[in-house]
Design an enzyme around this catalytic site. Structure first.
Site, PDB file in Angstrom:
ATOM      1  N   LYS A 287      14.783 -34.265 -72.645  1.00  9.81           N
ATOM      2  CA  LYS A 287      13.338 -34.126 -72.425  1.00  9.81           C
ATOM      3  C   LYS A 287      13.024 -32.702 -71.963  1.00  9.81           C
ATOM      4  CE  LYS A 287      14.114 -36.206 -67.938  1.00  9.81           C
ATOM      5  NZ  LYS A 287      13.394 -36.681 -66.792  1.00  9.81           N
TER       6      LYS A 287
ATOM      7  N   ARG B 241       9.264 -45.893 -58.891  1.00 10.70           N
ATOM      8  CA  ARG B 241       8.432 -45.138 -59.832  1.00 10.70           C
ATOM      9  C   ARG B 241       7.844 -46.045 -60.905  1.00 10.70           C
ATOM     10  NH1 ARG B 241      11.219 -39.818 -62.398  1.00 10.70           N
ATOM     11  NH2 ARG B 241      12.520 -41.353 -63.434  1.00 10.70           N
TER      12      ARG B 241
ATOM     13  N   HIS C  67      16.868 -46.492 -62.456  1.00  5.47           N
ATOM     14  CA  HIS C  67      17.125 -45.061 -62.227  1.00  5.47           C
ATOM     15  C   HIS C  67      17.519 -44.840 -60.775  1.00  5.47           C
ATOM     16  CE1 HIS C  67      16.993 -40.897 -63.330  1.00  5.47           C
ATOM     17  NE2 HIS C  67      16.029 -40.597 -62.502  1.00  5.47           N
TER      18      HIS C  67
ATOM     19  N   ARG D 205      23.202 -41.821 -68.673  1.00  6.87           N
ATOM     20  CA  ARG D 205      22.117 -40.942 -69.130  1.00  6.87           C
ATOM     21  C   ARG D 205      22.150 -39.587 -68.421  1.00  6.87           C
ATOM     22  NH1 ARG D 205      19.152 -45.342 -67.058  1.00  6.87           N
ATOM     23  NH2 ARG D 205      18.300 -43.840 -65.572  1.00  6.87           N
TER      24      ARG D 205
ATOM     25  N   TYR E 252       1.879  -5.086 -56.192  1.00 10.47           N
ATOM     26  CA  TYR E 252       0.630  -5.616 -55.622  1.00 10.47           C
ATOM     27  C   TYR E 252       0.746  -5.722 -54.104  1.00 10.47           C
ATOM     28  CZ  TYR E 252      -1.116  -6.994 -60.235  1.00 10.47           C
ATOM     29  OH  TYR E 252      -1.574  -6.994 -61.523  1.00 10.47           O
TER      30      TYR E 252
ATOM     31  N   CYS F  98       5.234  -9.803 -60.651  1.00 11.05           N
ATOM     32  CA  CYS F  98       3.950  -9.801 -61.360  1.00 11.05           C
ATOM     33  C   CYS F  98       3.972 -10.870 -62.446  1.00 11.05           C
ATOM     34  CB  CYS F  98       3.702  -8.432 -62.002  1.00 11.05           C
ATOM     35  SG  CYS F  98       3.889  -7.036 -60.888  1.00 11.05           S
ATOM     36  N   MET F  99       2.853 -11.032 -63.127  1.00 11.38           N
ATOM     37  CA  MET F  99       2.785 -12.058 -64.176  1.00 11.38           C
ATOM     38  C   MET F  99       3.792 -11.785 -65.301  1.00 11.38           C
ATOM     39  SD  MET F  99      -0.480 -13.278 -66.467  1.00 11.38           S
ATOM     40  CE  MET F  99      -1.534 -13.673 -65.098  1.00 11.38           C
ATOM     41  N   ASP F 100       3.926 -10.508 -65.673  1.00 15.04           N
ATOM     42  CA  ASP F 100       4.745 -10.174 -66.842  1.00 15.04           C
ATOM     43  C   ASP F 100       5.882  -9.225 -66.516  1.00 15.04           C
ATOM     44  OD1 ASP F 100       2.443 -11.287 -68.296  1.00 15.04           O
ATOM     45  OD2 ASP F 100       1.521  -9.382 -67.704  1.00 15.04           O
TER      46      ASP F 100
END
Ligand SMILES: Cc1ncc(COP(=O)(O)O)c(C=O)c1O
Length: 385
Positions: free
Chosen positions: A41, A135, A175, A235, A280, A327-329
């Site tokens: 997944k 759950r 689980h 699993r 920043y 930073c973001m990038d």
């Protein structure tokens, strides 16, 4: 000067040989007849399901996913093995049944949805019972099933699935919530209680001639730390990717090989005088003259911002530390006063010569699952082995 013609993007380099070796290591821990379902997944835990699932298909018996879309993607990739959707589904049920994907039923509403779906044939159903995770599914065993009626409810649901015009009872599962805890192997642990409750369910199903062929409970921690949690199928997820589910389990399975390395290219290098602020908020100030490398990796790629001024990396032979806010990038690295770094060099942030995924996740105040599944779409997946 640029040393390399490699791409501008961050890379998650996935070693397919390590995946196969990890499956073999897990198989060595389970009984010969026990089936192994790899959890793929969340894009194979961030490793890229389009390459990982076909690579694993020669070594595993089945695949586990979280959603209908993930199951149908596996079929579109040509995966022929059994596929189980762990979560209840409400949409695309007819498509899933037509694609021979097994479905989870946690309660009567899930069964009704399958009956209403007008699927072309009977859905293969795995009944989910709650032995302590809290759950999904009918609670069984103390203390969650205070009234003691859980077992009866499970039997009724199993009979309804078994008799259903649109369903076929193929499995029963639960689980583990705490098999990765250091105390999971001791008597009276919650894992102990879950295993006992699951056994009780199986006995009750057996006594009513409703015991399906596939009972399953163990995740990676269960496979590694609780041999008594292995029933007809296991699993594992995180261990397939070579990562331990917890530091405790790491010590029990030293043979696992982390499959993923994250690196990213240096895009700018400069000599920095002592006292220069970086990033920043100017939160990091050079304490001495040093070499600063800017790298094309940011929190939008999944590198946690909580590693600002804390994260570690390696660049060639040099140990580097994140300087200032992520930073973001982009992220800036203090590579040290004598470092020889050039544009295009690749800084390794996770795995390989860099810190382990577990160490990075811990430093970020997170855990390895979140780090891996958080790697963004701009991180190019590359495959070796
Ligand atoms: C139902 C189910 N089974 C198995 C797994 C695999 O767990 P792990 O990655 O801890 O082995 C997961 C993942 O969370 C899961 O949700």
């Amino acid at each position: 000067m640029s040393r390399s013609a490699s791409s501008d993007a961050p890379h998650a380099i996935v070693d397919l040989t390590a995946l196969a070796a990890n499956v073999a290591a897990l198989r060595a821990r389970i009984a010969p007849g026990t089936r192994l379902m790899a959890a793929v997944k969340a894009d194979a835990y961030g490793h890229g399901v389009a390459r990982v699932a076909p690579a694993l298909s020669a070594f595993v018996d089945a695949f586990g996913v979280a959603t209908a879309e993930e199951a149908l993607e596996l079929r579109a990739l040509g995966i022929a093995q059994d596929v189980l959707v762990f979560g209840p589904v409400r949409a695309r049920i007819a498509e899933l049944v037509a694609a021979d994907v097994a479905l989870t039923v946690a309660g009567p509403d899930d069964l009704d949805a399958i009956a209403r779906a007008a699927a072309p044939g009977r859905a293969r159903v795995h009944l989910k019972v709650d032995t302590g995770m809290g759950r999904l599914g009918t609670p069984v065993g103390a203390p969650s099933d205070a009234s003691g009626s859980g077992l009866r409810t499970v039997l009724e649901l199993a009979a309804a699935v078994d008799r259903g015009r649109a369903s076929l009872l193929e499995g029963v599962w639960s689980h583990l919530a705490s098999a990765d805890d250091p105390d999971a192997a001791v008597a009276d642990s919650s894992a102990d209680a879950q295993i006992a409750a699951f056994r009780e369910v199986l006995q009750a199903l057996d006594a009513s001639s409703l015991r399906p062929p596939m009972a399953h409970l163990a995740n990676s921690a269960g496979v590694i730390a609780r041999p008594d949690a292995q029933f007809d199928l296991v699993r594992p997820g995180i261990a397939v990717y070579g990562q331990p589910p917890s530091p405790h389990v790491a010590g029990l399975a030293p043979e696992l090989r982390p499959a993923l390395t994250l690196d990213a290219p240096v895009t700018f290098v400069k000599r920095l005088p002592a006292g220069a602020p970086i990033g920043y908020g100017g939160t990091w100030i050079a304490q001495r003259a040093t070499v600063l490398a800017t790298v094309r990796l940011g929190y939008a790629d999944g590198y946690p911002r909580s590693l600002s001024s804390r994260g570690l990396a390696s660049v060639g032979d040099h140990h580097a530390r994140v300087a200032g806010r992520v930073c973001m990038d982009q992220v800036m690295l203090d590579v040290g006063p004598d470092a020889d770094v050039a544009l295009g060099d690749r800084a390794v942030f996770v795995g390989g010569a860099g810190p382990s995924a577990v160490a990075v996740a811990e430093a970020a105040g997170s855990f390895v699952y979140e780090l891996l599944t958080g790697l963004g779409a701009r991180v190019a997946r590359r495959y070796v082995g």
